[in-house]
Design a protein around this motif. Structure first.
Motif, PDB file in Angstrom:
ATOM      1  N   ALA A 101     -20.329   8.207   1.670  1.00 18.21           N
ATOM      2  CA  ALA A 101     -20.336   7.451   0.415  1.00 18.21           C
ATOM      3  C   ALA A 101     -20.183   5.971   0.734  1.00 18.21           C
ATOM      4  CB  ALA A 101     -19.178   7.910  -0.475  1.00 18.21           C
ATOM      5  N   THR A 102     -20.532   5.131  -0.197  1.00 19.31           N
ATOM      6  CA  THR A 102     -20.328   3.702  -0.013  1.00 19.31           C
ATOM      7  C   THR A 102     -18.849   3.451   0.251  1.00 19.31           C
ATOM      8  OG1 THR A 102     -22.135   3.245  -1.535  1.00 19.31           O
ATOM      9  CG2 THR A 102     -20.628   1.441  -1.082  1.00 19.31           C
ATOM     10  N   HIS A 103     -18.575   2.648   1.275  1.00 19.08           N
ATOM     11  CA  HIS A 103     -17.176   2.375   1.631  1.00 19.08           C
ATOM     12  C   HIS A 103     -16.636   1.235   0.784  1.00 19.08           C
ATOM     13  CE1 HIS A 103     -13.677   2.539   4.190  1.00 19.08           C
ATOM     14  NE2 HIS A 103     -13.687   1.226   4.199  1.00 19.08           N
ATOM     15  N   PRO A 104     -15.436   1.314   0.294  1.00 15.00           N
ATOM     16  CA  PRO A 104     -14.463   2.377   0.449  1.00 15.00           C
ATOM     17  C   PRO A 104     -14.735   3.515  -0.529  1.00 15.00           C
ATOM     18  CG  PRO A 104     -13.472   0.583  -0.782  1.00 15.00           C
ATOM     19  CD  PRO A 104     -14.856   0.144  -0.399  1.00 15.00           C
ATOM     20  N   CYS A 105     -14.667   4.751  -0.024  1.00 15.92           N
ATOM     21  CA  CYS A 105     -14.897   5.926  -0.859  1.00 15.92           C
ATOM     22  C   CYS A 105     -13.651   6.229  -1.695  1.00 15.92           C
ATOM     23  CB  CYS A 105     -15.277   7.130   0.004  1.00 15.92           C
ATOM     24  SG  CYS A 105     -13.921   7.744   1.021  1.00 15.92           S
ATOM     25  N   ARG A 106     -13.755   7.227  -2.544  1.00  9.98           N
ATOM     26  CA  ARG A 106     -12.649   7.569  -3.454  1.00  9.98           C
ATOM     27  C   ARG A 106     -11.355   7.884  -2.706  1.00  9.98           C
ATOM     28  NH1 ARG A 106     -13.488  12.296  -6.492  1.00  9.98           N
ATOM     29  NH2 ARG A 106     -12.193  11.501  -8.148  1.00  9.98           N
ATOM     30  N   LEU A 107     -11.417   8.663  -1.641  1.00 13.24           N
ATOM     31  CA  LEU A 107     -10.196   9.026  -0.919  1.00 13.24           C
ATOM     32  C   LEU A 107      -9.594   7.841  -0.169  1.00 13.24           C
ATOM     33  CD1 LEU A 107     -10.934  12.633   0.271  1.00 13.24           C
ATOM     34  CD2 LEU A 107      -8.965  11.872  -1.046  1.00 13.24           C
ATOM     35  N   HIS A 108     -10.434   6.977   0.370  1.00 15.59           N
ATOM     36  CA  HIS A 108      -9.926   5.782   1.038  1.00 15.59           C
ATOM     37  C   HIS A 108      -9.204   4.893   0.016  1.00 15.59           C
ATOM     38  CE1 HIS A 108      -9.996   2.873   4.411  1.00 15.59           C
ATOM     39  NE2 HIS A 108      -9.928   2.001   3.428  1.00 15.59           N
ATOM     40  N   ARG A 109      -9.823   4.699  -1.143  1.00 16.05           N
ATOM     41  CA  ARG A 109      -9.187   3.884  -2.191  1.00 16.05           C
ATOM     42  C   ARG A 109      -7.884   4.509  -2.658  1.00 16.05           C
ATOM     43  NH1 ARG A 109     -14.550   3.843  -4.249  1.00 16.05           N
ATOM     44  NH2 ARG A 109     -13.890   5.176  -5.974  1.00 16.05           N
ATOM     45  N   TRP A 110      -7.879   5.854  -2.818  1.00 16.89           N
ATOM     46  CA  TRP A 110      -6.661   6.553  -3.225  1.00 16.89           C
ATOM     47  C   TRP A 110      -5.546   6.303  -2.208  1.00 16.89           C
ATOM     48  CZ3 TRP A 110      -3.862  10.343  -0.700  1.00 16.89           C
ATOM     49  CH2 TRP A 110      -2.850  10.942  -1.435  1.00 16.89           C
ATOM     50  N   GLY A 111      -5.867   6.444  -0.923  1.00 17.36           N
ATOM     51  CA  GLY A 111      -4.871   6.228   0.129  1.00 17.36           C
ATOM     52  C   GLY A 111      -4.291   4.828   0.083  1.00 17.36           C
ATOM     53  N   ARG A 112      -5.131   3.842  -0.105  1.00 17.40           N
ATOM     54  CA  ARG A 112      -4.642   2.456  -0.178  1.00 17.40           C
ATOM     55  C   ARG A 112      -3.779   2.230  -1.415  1.00 17.40           C
ATOM     56  NH1 ARG A 112      -6.330  -1.608   3.168  1.00 17.40           N
ATOM     57  NH2 ARG A 112      -7.760  -0.912   4.775  1.00 17.40           N
ATOM     58  N   ARG A 113      -4.155   2.850  -2.535  1.00 13.02           N
ATOM     59  CA  ARG A 113      -3.355   2.697  -3.759  1.00 13.02           C
ATOM     60  C   ARG A 113      -1.991   3.357  -3.601  1.00 13.02           C
ATOM     61  NH1 ARG A 113      -7.374   5.357  -6.848  1.00 13.02           N
ATOM     62  NH2 ARG A 113      -5.715   6.190  -8.156  1.00 13.02           N
ATOM     63  N   VAL A 114      -1.952   4.526  -2.955  1.00 15.46           N
ATOM     64  CA  VAL A 114      -0.675   5.203  -2.712  1.00 15.46           C
ATOM     65  C   VAL A 114       0.233   4.317  -1.864  1.00 15.46           C
ATOM     66  CG1 VAL A 114       0.406   7.123  -1.457  1.00 15.46           C
ATOM     67  CG2 VAL A 114      -1.504   7.560  -3.001  1.00 15.46           C
ATOM     68  N   LYS A 162     -18.767   7.014 -10.344  1.00 16.86           N
ATOM     69  CA  LYS A 162     -18.819   6.692 -11.766  1.00 16.86           C
ATOM     70  C   LYS A 162     -18.541   7.925 -12.610  1.00 16.86           C
ATOM     71  CE  LYS A 162     -22.056   2.918 -11.184  1.00 16.86           C
ATOM     72  NZ  LYS A 162     -23.415   2.468 -11.338  1.00 16.86           N
ATOM     73  N   ALA A 163     -19.063   9.075 -12.183  1.00 20.74           N
ATOM     74  CA  ALA A 163     -18.878  10.308 -12.945  1.00 20.74           C
ATOM     75  C   ALA A 163     -17.443  10.834 -12.842  1.00 20.74           C
ATOM     76  CB  ALA A 163     -19.856  11.372 -12.463  1.00 20.74           C
ATOM     77  N   LEU A 164     -16.879  10.796 -11.639  1.00 25.56           N
ATOM     78  CA  LEU A 164     -15.559  11.374 -11.422  1.00 25.56           C
ATOM     79  C   LEU A 164     -14.407  10.400 -11.650  1.00 25.56           C
ATOM     80  CD1 LEU A 164     -16.271  13.487  -8.218  1.00 25.56           C
ATOM     81  CD2 LEU A 164     -16.129  14.277 -10.585  1.00 25.56           C
ATOM     82  N   GLY A 165     -14.662   9.126 -11.468  1.00 29.18           N
ATOM     83  CA  GLY A 165     -13.587   8.147 -11.606  1.00 29.18           C
ATOM     84  C   GLY A 165     -12.655   8.178 -10.404  1.00 29.18           C
ATOM     85  N   GLU A 166     -11.524   7.515 -10.549  1.00 31.65           N
ATOM     86  CA  GLU A 166     -10.563   7.445  -9.459  1.00 31.65           C
ATOM     87  C   GLU A 166      -9.733   8.726  -9.373  1.00 31.65           C
ATOM     88  OE1 GLU A 166     -10.275   5.137  -7.125  1.00 31.65           O
ATOM     89  OE2 GLU A 166     -11.835   3.898  -8.020  1.00 31.65           O
ATOM     90  N   ILE A 167      -9.264   9.030  -8.181  1.00 27.90           N
ATOM     91  CA  ILE A 167      -8.363  10.163  -7.979  1.00 27.90           C
ATOM     92  C   ILE A 167      -7.006   9.754  -8.534  1.00 27.90           C
ATOM     93  CG2 ILE A 167      -7.220  11.616  -6.263  1.00 27.90           C
ATOM     94  CD1 ILE A 167      -9.683  11.094  -4.447  1.00 27.90           C
ATOM     95  N   PRO A 168      -6.406  10.604  -9.375  1.00 29.72           N
ATOM     96  CA  PRO A 168      -5.107  10.233  -9.956  1.00 29.72           C
ATOM     97  C   PRO A 168      -4.014  10.103  -8.901  1.00 29.72           C
ATOM     98  CG  PRO A 168      -5.949  12.288 -10.914  1.00 29.72           C
ATOM     99  CD  PRO A 168      -6.878  11.891  -9.831  1.00 29.72           C
ATOM    100  N   LEU A 169      -3.108   9.201  -9.148  1.00 33.54           N
ATOM    101  CA  LEU A 169      -1.964   9.017  -8.266  1.00 33.54           C
ATOM    102  C   LEU A 169      -0.845   9.972  -8.662  1.00 33.54           C
ATOM    103  CD1 LEU A 169      -1.917   5.137  -8.207  1.00 33.54           C
ATOM    104  CD2 LEU A 169      -2.542   6.638  -6.329  1.00 33.54           C
ATOM    105  N   PRO A 170      -0.022  10.371  -7.699  1.00 31.06           N
ATOM    106  CA  PRO A 170       1.135  11.194  -8.048  1.00 31.06           C
ATOM    107  C   PRO A 170       2.110  10.380  -8.897  1.00 31.06           C
ATOM    108  CG  PRO A 170       1.109  10.675  -5.693  1.00 31.06           C
ATOM    109  CD  PRO A 170      -0.135  10.108  -6.273  1.00 31.06           C
ATOM    110  N   PRO A 171       2.958  11.049  -9.688  1.00 33.64           N
ATOM    111  CA  PRO A 171       3.886  10.317 -10.555  1.00 33.64           C
ATOM    112  C   PRO A 171       4.886   9.464  -9.775  1.00 33.64           C
ATOM    113  CG  PRO A 171       4.281  12.690 -10.677  1.00 33.64           C
ATOM    114  CD  PRO A 171       3.054  12.479  -9.849  1.00 33.64           C
TER     115      PRO A 171
END
Length: 84
Positions: free
Chosen positions: A48-61, A6-15
């Motif tokens: 962290a609760t799954h899916p963590c920030r990096l797992h979500r980032w990977g799936r979004r990429v 909640k504090a950090l939010g999602e990891i930004p995606l590359p352009p």
């Protein structure tokens, strides 16, 4: 979602998504996979609760690259076979 999420939010995606980004995304999904704990699924890397920030980032990429869930599961399996 954990309070850190909640504090950090999602990891930004590359352009735009490169082949290197796909490699990093597959690694993030593999390293930050789910593990069953008494209180539910947690990330096996950072607990962290799954899916963590990096797992979500990977799936979004991978989704931005146009890969389906089945396609990147196949890619993960191929990476694992190459390491063995």
């Amino acid at each position: 979602m954990d309070s850190i999420d909640k504090a950090l939010g999602e990891i930004p995606l590359p352009p735009y998504i490169t082949a290197e980004d796909v490699t990093f995304a597959l690694r993030a999904i593999n390293v930050h996979a789910a593990e069953q704990w008494p209180d539910g699924q947690r990330c096996r890397n950072d607990r962290a609760t799954h899916p963590c920030r990096l797992h979500r980032w990977g799936r979004r990429v991978l989704a931005m690259r146009g890969l389906t869930d089945q396609e990147f599961q196949t890619m993960l399996a191929e990476q694992e076979a190459a390491r063995a």
